[in-house]
Design a protein around this motif. Structure first.
Motif, PDB file in Angstrom:
ATOM      1  N   SER A 146      15.023  61.887  -4.225  1.00 57.94           N
ATOM      2  CA  SER A 146      13.593  61.199  -3.753  1.00 57.94           C
ATOM      3  C   SER A 146      12.941  60.045  -5.049  1.00 57.94           C
ATOM      4  CB  SER A 146      12.373  61.675  -3.733  1.00 57.94           C
ATOM      5  OG  SER A 146      12.166  62.486  -4.803  1.00 57.94           O
ATOM      6  N   CYS A 147      12.826  60.043  -5.703  1.00 59.96           N
ATOM      7  CA  CYS A 147      12.923  58.779  -6.830  1.00 59.96           C
ATOM      8  C   CYS A 147      13.845  57.614  -6.477  1.00 59.96           C
ATOM      9  CB  CYS A 147      13.502  59.503  -8.119  1.00 59.96           C
ATOM     10  SG  CYS A 147      11.357  60.211  -8.471  1.00 59.96           S
ATOM     11  N   ILE A 148      15.407  57.671  -5.998  1.00 56.98           N
ATOM     12  CA  ILE A 148      16.522  57.206  -5.946  1.00 56.98           C
ATOM     13  C   ILE A 148      15.878  56.255  -4.452  1.00 56.98           C
ATOM     14  CG2 ILE A 148      18.465  56.014  -5.164  1.00 56.98           C
ATOM     15  CD1 ILE A 148      20.193  58.267  -7.186  1.00 56.98           C
ATOM     16  N   GLY A 150      13.007  55.631  -3.205  1.00 57.97           N
ATOM     17  CA  GLY A 150      11.928  54.856  -3.772  1.00 57.97           C
ATOM     18  C   GLY A 150      12.295  53.647  -4.124  1.00 57.97           C
ATOM     19  N   THR A 151      12.846  54.009  -4.897  1.00 59.25           N
ATOM     20  CA  THR A 151      13.079  52.976  -5.536  1.00 59.25           C
ATOM     21  C   THR A 151      13.617  51.411  -4.889  1.00 59.25           C
ATOM     22  OG1 THR A 151      13.705  53.897  -7.897  1.00 59.25           O
ATOM     23  CG2 THR A 151      14.787  51.821  -7.450  1.00 59.25           C
ATOM     24  N   PHE A 152      14.542  52.208  -3.566  1.00 60.15           N
ATOM     25  CA  PHE A 152      15.858  51.467  -3.453  1.00 60.15           C
ATOM     26  C   PHE A 152      14.899  50.929  -1.920  1.00 60.15           C
ATOM     27  CE2 PHE A 152      18.786  52.346  -6.313  1.00 60.15           C
ATOM     28  CZ  PHE A 152      19.646  51.087  -6.605  1.00 60.15           C
ATOM     29  N   LYS A 153      14.259  51.477  -1.202  1.00 60.98           N
ATOM     30  CA  LYS A 153      13.820  51.674   0.117  1.00 60.98           C
ATOM     31  C   LYS A 153      12.032  51.220   0.029  1.00 60.98           C
ATOM     32  CE  LYS A 153      16.765  52.948   2.185  1.00 60.98           C
ATOM     33  NZ  LYS A 153      17.996  51.695   3.852  1.00 60.98           N
ATOM     34  N   GLY A 154      11.513  52.447  -1.310  1.00 60.00           N
ATOM     35  CA  GLY A 154      10.132  52.412  -1.212  1.00 60.00           C
ATOM     36  C   GLY A 154       9.586  53.737  -1.366  1.00 60.00           C
ATOM     37  N   LYS A 155       8.347  53.158  -1.106  1.00 62.51           N
ATOM     38  CA  LYS A 155       8.027  55.030  -1.040  1.00 62.51           C
ATOM     39  C   LYS A 155       7.249  55.227  -0.576  1.00 62.51           C
ATOM     40  CE  LYS A 155       6.293  54.870  -6.250  1.00 62.51           C
ATOM     41  NZ  LYS A 155       5.359  54.693  -7.564  1.00 62.51           N
ATOM     42  N   ASN A 204       9.222  59.222   0.626  1.00 62.45           N
ATOM     43  CA  ASN A 204      10.097  59.320  -0.930  1.00 62.45           C
ATOM     44  C   ASN A 204       8.977  59.290  -1.633  1.00 62.45           C
ATOM     45  OD1 ASN A 204      13.069  58.310  -0.281  1.00 62.45           O
ATOM     46  ND2 ASN A 204      11.802  56.414   0.567  1.00 62.45           N
ATOM     47  N   ASN A 205       7.451  58.904  -1.596  1.00 63.13           N
ATOM     48  CA  ASN A 205       6.654  59.529  -2.663  1.00 63.13           C
ATOM     49  C   ASN A 205       6.164  61.192  -2.237  1.00 63.13           C
ATOM     50  OD1 ASN A 205       4.972  58.939  -4.594  1.00 63.13           O
ATOM     51  ND2 ASN A 205       3.209  58.420  -2.919  1.00 63.13           N
ATOM     52  N   SER A 208       8.436  62.941  -3.670  1.00 65.11           N
ATOM     53  CA  SER A 208       8.897  62.716  -5.253  1.00 65.11           C
ATOM     54  C   SER A 208       7.526  63.444  -5.996  1.00 65.11           C
ATOM     55  CB  SER A 208       8.713  61.422  -5.818  1.00 65.11           C
ATOM     56  OG  SER A 208       9.106  60.676  -6.871  1.00 65.11           O
TER      57      SER A 208
END
Length: 301
Positions: A146-148, A150-155, A204-205, A208
């Motif tokens: 989920s952190c990955i 969030g980093t690449f797709k957005g939270k 993702n947020n 996470s």
């Protein structure tokens, strides 16, 4: 009603208050990808037993998150936990002098596990339903994915990979098709699939924050805060892929190891995740819940 939480966020809360001489209050913490209105039948049954019922729609869910389903800014797990505490404080004062019990289901059950470590002063007992003790390695992997994302797709982007791993895994355990892990009642499962307040992918947020919250549940520094005299009922379907017999027993053993003297466990044979939506298991669940509620004493708050 609309409850304004600690940070000014408006949280939608449903109330079932048609009770002439209330024996207590039950606060419902619903699961992931659903909302409080799905507990209408359960709430009415609790009303018949003499209990007022309240259920918020968590952040990113239902009427609270209607514009952004599956997403809210901030730490969604931590903030929702604080919302629940604020709601418990509000209704505990409004209905002082009667027992107050928290019923947490699925995602709400993990919030309830955290609640017991942080905010048990607001309640007299808790039902942890559709739950388990989560595996540390699986939690760590979910948090990483989920952190990955969030980093690449957005939270705020849907966590499609994490979602497919989690729910796809449940589907495989039952082996009867998509969403059949929810319950033995195919009609109920279809209603869930067709409900826009249920059939969405959390962000993702969300994931996470969820996995971050799970990672702290069984740490010694948190577990030592548990009240050993607090009545707790663990209630799940024996065939529930979220935990089932094995996962619930691990949670039961964890609580007993922490010295909790009034923790009990009941597994509903032949039941899956949403036992409240299984007509053949609803009455058994209500008998267990009713007996537990009667065993809870009101504490001064």
């Amino acid at each position: 009603m609309v409850f304004q939480s600690y940070d000014g966020k408006n949280i939608f809360v449903r109330e079932w208050v048609d009770v002439s001489d209330p024996a207590g209050v039950v606060q419902i913490a619903h699961g992931m990808n659903e909302y409080g209105a799905r507990y209408e039948k359960f709430a009415r049954a609790l009303n018949d037993l003499g209990y007022i019922v309240v259920a918020d729609d968590h952040r990113g869910h239902g009427d609270t998150g209607a514009d952004t389903p599956g997403y809210a800014e901030g730490d969604m797990f931590e903030d929702t936990l604080k919302d629940m505490a604020g709601i418990a404080g509000h209704y505990g004062k409004k209905y002082a002098g009667i027992r107050y019990v928290l019923f947490g289901f699925s995602y709400g059950s993990f919030l309830t596990q955290a609640f017991l470590e942080r905010f048990s002063r607001f309640i007299d007992g808790a039902v942890i339903a559709g739950s388990s003790r989560q595996n540390a390695a699986a939690v760590a992997m979910g948090r990483l994915l989920s952190c990955i994302g969030g980093t690449f797709k957005g939270k705020d982007a849907p966590a499609k990979l994490v979602n497919s791993v989690v729910f796809g895994g449940y589907d495989k355990k039952i082996g009867e098709g998509e969403w059949q892990w929810l319950s033995t009642n195919r009609e109920s499962n279809e209603k869930y699939r067709e409900d826009p307040f249920c059939n969405f992918v959390c962000s993702n947020n969300f994931y996470s924050c969820f996995f971050k919250g799970l990672s702290g549940l069984y740490k010694k520094e948190n577990a030592r805060r548990l009240e050993t005299e607090l009545p707790v009922l663990l209630l799940s379907g024996a065939d529930d892929p979220v935990g089932g017999a094995k996962g619930v027993k691990k949670l039961y053993e964890f609580y007993k190891k922490q010295g909790m003297k009034r923790v009990s466990m009941h597994l509903i044979e032949g039941s899956r995740h949403e036992f409240l939506n299984e007509p053949e298991h609803f009455e058994e669940a209500m008998r267990e819940i009713s007996a537990f509620l009667k065993s809870v004493e009101c504490r001064s708050r």
